[in-house]
Enzyme design. Structure first.
Site, PDB file in Angstrom:
ATOM      1  CG  MET A  21      -1.883  -1.249   1.255  1.00 34.58           C
ATOM      2  SD  MET A  21      -3.501  -0.831   2.117  1.00 34.58           S
ATOM      3  CE  MET A  21      -2.680  -0.801   3.916  1.00 34.58           C
ATOM      4  N   GLY A  22       2.009   0.961  -0.270  1.00 34.27           N
ATOM      5  CA  GLY A  22       3.150   2.142  -0.257  1.00 34.27           C
ATOM      6  C   GLY A  22       3.496   2.859   0.904  1.00 34.27           C
ATOM      7  CD  GLU A  26      15.720   0.015   4.064  1.00 37.45           C
ATOM      8  OE1 GLU A  26      16.307  -1.213   3.551  1.00 37.45           O
ATOM      9  OE2 GLU A  26      16.153   1.174   3.330  1.00 37.45           O
ATOM     10  CG  HIS A  28       6.798  -1.663   1.939  1.00 39.11           C
ATOM     11  ND1 HIS A  28       6.773  -0.615   2.407  1.00 39.11           N
ATOM     12  CD2 HIS A  28       5.761  -2.207   2.307  1.00 39.11           C
ATOM     13  CE1 HIS A  28       5.653  -0.460   3.151  1.00 39.11           C
ATOM     14  NE2 HIS A  28       4.771  -1.276   2.922  1.00 39.11           N
ATOM     15  CG  ASP A 141       0.785  -6.974   8.034  1.00 36.55           C
ATOM     16  OD1 ASP A 141       0.398  -6.419   8.684  1.00 36.55           O
ATOM     17  OD2 ASP A 141       2.017  -6.733   7.018  1.00 36.55           O
ATOM     18  CG  LEU A 175      11.371  -1.107   9.659  1.00 38.06           C
ATOM     19  CD1 LEU A 175      12.107  -0.880   8.259  1.00 38.06           C
ATOM     20  CD2 LEU A 175      11.411   0.028  10.675  1.00 38.06           C
ATOM     21  CB  SER A 177       2.948   2.559   6.155  1.00 37.37           C
ATOM     22  OG  SER A 177       3.712   1.803   5.278  1.00 37.37           O
ATOM     23  NE  ARG A 178      -2.897   1.636   9.660  1.00 34.70           N
ATOM     24  CZ  ARG A 178      -3.474   0.672   8.813  1.00 34.70           C
ATOM     25  NH1 ARG A 178      -2.684  -0.768   8.988  1.00 34.70           N
ATOM     26  NH2 ARG A 178      -4.273   0.880   8.199  1.00 34.70           N
TER      27      ARG A 178
HETATM   28  P1  PAJ Z   1       1.234  -3.106   3.408  1.00 35.05           P
HETATM   29  O1  PAJ Z   1       0.864  -2.853   4.922  1.00 35.05           O
HETATM   30  O2  PAJ Z   1       2.041  -1.642   2.688  1.00 35.05           O
HETATM   31  O3  PAJ Z   1       2.367  -4.039   3.420  1.00 35.05           O
HETATM   32  C1  PAJ Z   1       2.818  -4.518   2.263  1.00 35.05           C
HETATM   33  C2  PAJ Z   1       3.670  -5.846   2.596  1.00 35.05           C
HETATM   34  O4  PAJ Z   1       5.057  -5.313   3.267  1.00 35.05           O
HETATM   35  C3  PAJ Z   1       3.002  -6.980   3.205  1.00 35.05           C
HETATM   36  O5  PAJ Z   1       3.223  -8.203   2.780  1.00 35.05           O
HETATM   37  C4  PAJ Z   1       3.695  -6.793   4.814  1.00 35.05           C
HETATM   38  O6  PAJ Z   1       3.711  -7.735   5.577  1.00 35.05           O
HETATM   39  C5  PAJ Z   1       5.046  -6.285   4.392  1.00 35.05           C
HETATM   40  N1  PAJ Z   1       5.695  -5.568   5.475  1.00 35.05           N
HETATM   41  C6  PAJ Z   1       5.433  -4.679   6.076  1.00 35.05           C
HETATM   42  N2  PAJ Z   1       6.258  -4.309   7.140  1.00 35.05           N
HETATM   43  C7  PAJ Z   1       7.174  -5.348   7.246  1.00 35.05           C
HETATM   44  C8  PAJ Z   1       8.382  -5.378   7.772  1.00 35.05           C
HETATM   45  N3  PAJ Z   1       8.709  -4.685   9.026  1.00 35.05           N
HETATM   46  N4  PAJ Z   1       8.950  -6.467   7.563  1.00 35.05           N
HETATM   47  C9  PAJ Z   1       8.717  -7.301   6.671  1.00 35.05           C
HETATM   48  N5  PAJ Z   1       7.650  -7.005   5.740  1.00 35.05           N
HETATM   49  C10 PAJ Z   1       7.021  -6.121   6.025  1.00 35.05           C
HETATM   50  O7  PAJ Z   1      -0.112  -5.500   3.857  1.00 35.05           O
HETATM   51  C11 PAJ Z   1      -0.378  -4.888   2.857  1.00 35.05           C
HETATM   52  O8  PAJ Z   1       0.260  -3.602   2.802  1.00 35.05           O
HETATM   53  C12 PAJ Z   1      -1.950  -4.896   2.381  1.00 35.05           C
HETATM   54  O9  PAJ Z   1      -2.870  -5.487   3.318  1.00 35.05           O
HETATM   55  C13 PAJ Z   1      -1.820  -5.560   0.950  1.00 35.05           C
HETATM   56  C14 PAJ Z   1      -1.226  -6.992   1.144  1.00 35.05           C
HETATM   57  C15 PAJ Z   1      -0.813  -4.858  -0.095  1.00 35.05           C
HETATM   58  C16 PAJ Z   1      -3.179  -5.767   0.338  1.00 35.05           C
HETATM   59  O10 PAJ Z   1      -3.738  -4.444   0.181  1.00 35.05           O
END
Ligand code: PAJ
Length: 276
Positions: A21-22, A26, A28, A141, A175, A177-178
């Site tokens: 979701m952008g 790190e 992502h 997640d 890490l 986004s929130r």
């Molecule tokens: P988002 O929260 O942007 O996360 C995108 C992907 O990055 C997910 O697979 C999430 O588990 C992974 N991610 C996020 N933070 C992480 C971290 N600290 N370490 C490793 N991986 C991490 O999850 C979503 O978006 C949405 O629900 C989506 C699957 C895109 C569907 O809309």
């Protein structure tokens, strides 16, 4: 975009898909790096999916940085960045959704009952758009990863789901986004989640075999942090997300928690090995 994918596939190339979701960080980028290492053509997607937000959640304020994201995806050597507009993904009236029973209902699903149907629906669409591929998701997640694995198995998507480890800040905070919503005090308090989960795992190493005692210990550590408002602690089988029936037998389990720190709800989880 379809053309670009058809062309690489004609050449026998493998496709790696990284849905996001952008507001890329790190975590992502670690998924993009795994896809880059494993597959020939990396497709990352950015779409803040309205279906997975309930009314009153942070859809409108979800952090966005399209220019920064594009630069980061380029630096990560992503071949194709797909960031559709709302109307490209959904018509006025969406009548078809995907919901994964059972596994979607506990933990995150108990607090956010419509969330995983929104996730499963958009991920199913992204799989349909990308075609046969390896798809990379973070263990951050953990329940989402399990839901997507179950959807792929149940609906026979031609997709291999790869789970990638959690990327953390030096102080242990996963890490997200929130994390951008945290005040300095909340940010300082937030590593309590990992610390509490590790204390739970340490109690098992020291001989504890009662799952509810492990969860209580974790909950007490989080509840003692004034900035944190505990939502749940769970100890589950990593594939089914079911809690064990009785005392812990030797094997691998997962410890998960969620807590609110002011506005954001933060999630964390770790593996739990129960020695023989
Ligand atoms: P988002 O929260 O942007 O996360 C995108 C992907 O990055 C997910 O697979 C999430 O588990 C992974 N991610 C996020 N933070 C992480 C971290 N600290 N370490 C490793 N991986 C991490 O999850 C979503 O978006 C949405 O629900 C989506 C699957 C895109 C569907 O809309």
């Amino acid at each position: 975009m379809r053309w670009a994918l058809d062309e690489v596939r004609r050449e026998g190339a493998t496709v790696g898909l990284v849905p996001t979701m952008g507001y890329l960080h790190e975590g992502h980028l670690s998924l993009m790096a795994a896809a880059r290492a494993d597959t020939d053509f990396v497709m990352a997607t950015i779409f803040v999916n309205p279906l997975q937000f309930a009314p009153g959640e942070d859809l409108a304020s979800y952090p966005r940085d399209p220019d920064g994201d594009r630069a980061k995806a380029e630096a990560a050597d992503v071949d194709l960045l797909f960031s559709p507009e709302h109307d490209e993904m959904y018509s006025d009236q969406v009548l078809t959704t995907v919901s994964v029973g059972g596994i979607s209902q506990s933990m995150e699903g108990a607090t956010r009952p419509t969330h995983f149907a929104g996730v499963a629906t958009v991920v199913a669409k992204l799989f349909a758009i990308a075609g046969p591929c390896r798809a990379y998701f973070g263990e951050k997640d953990f329940q989402q990863l399990a839901v997507i694995r179950k959807m792929v198995a149940d609906l026979s998507f031609p997709v291999e789901v790869i789970g990638c480890p959690i990327v953390r800040e030096p102080d242990g905070l996963a890490l997200s986004s929130r994390n951008a919503y945290l005040t300095p005090d909340q940010r300082e308090a937030a590593p309590v989640l990992e610390r509490a989960l590790k204390a739970g795992a340490a109690s098992v190493r020291a001989g504890e075999r009662d799952p509810s005692a492990v969860c209580t210990l974790i909950g007490e550590i989080i509840a003692a942090e004034p900035e944190a408002e505990l939502d749940y602690v769970a100890l589950v089988d990593p594939a089914t997300l079911e809690p064990p029936a009785g005392i812990l037998e030797p094997g691998t389990y997962r410890l998960l928690t969620a807590a609110r720190f002011g506005i954001p709800r933060l999630l964390d989880n770790i593996a739990l090995e129960v020695p023989g």
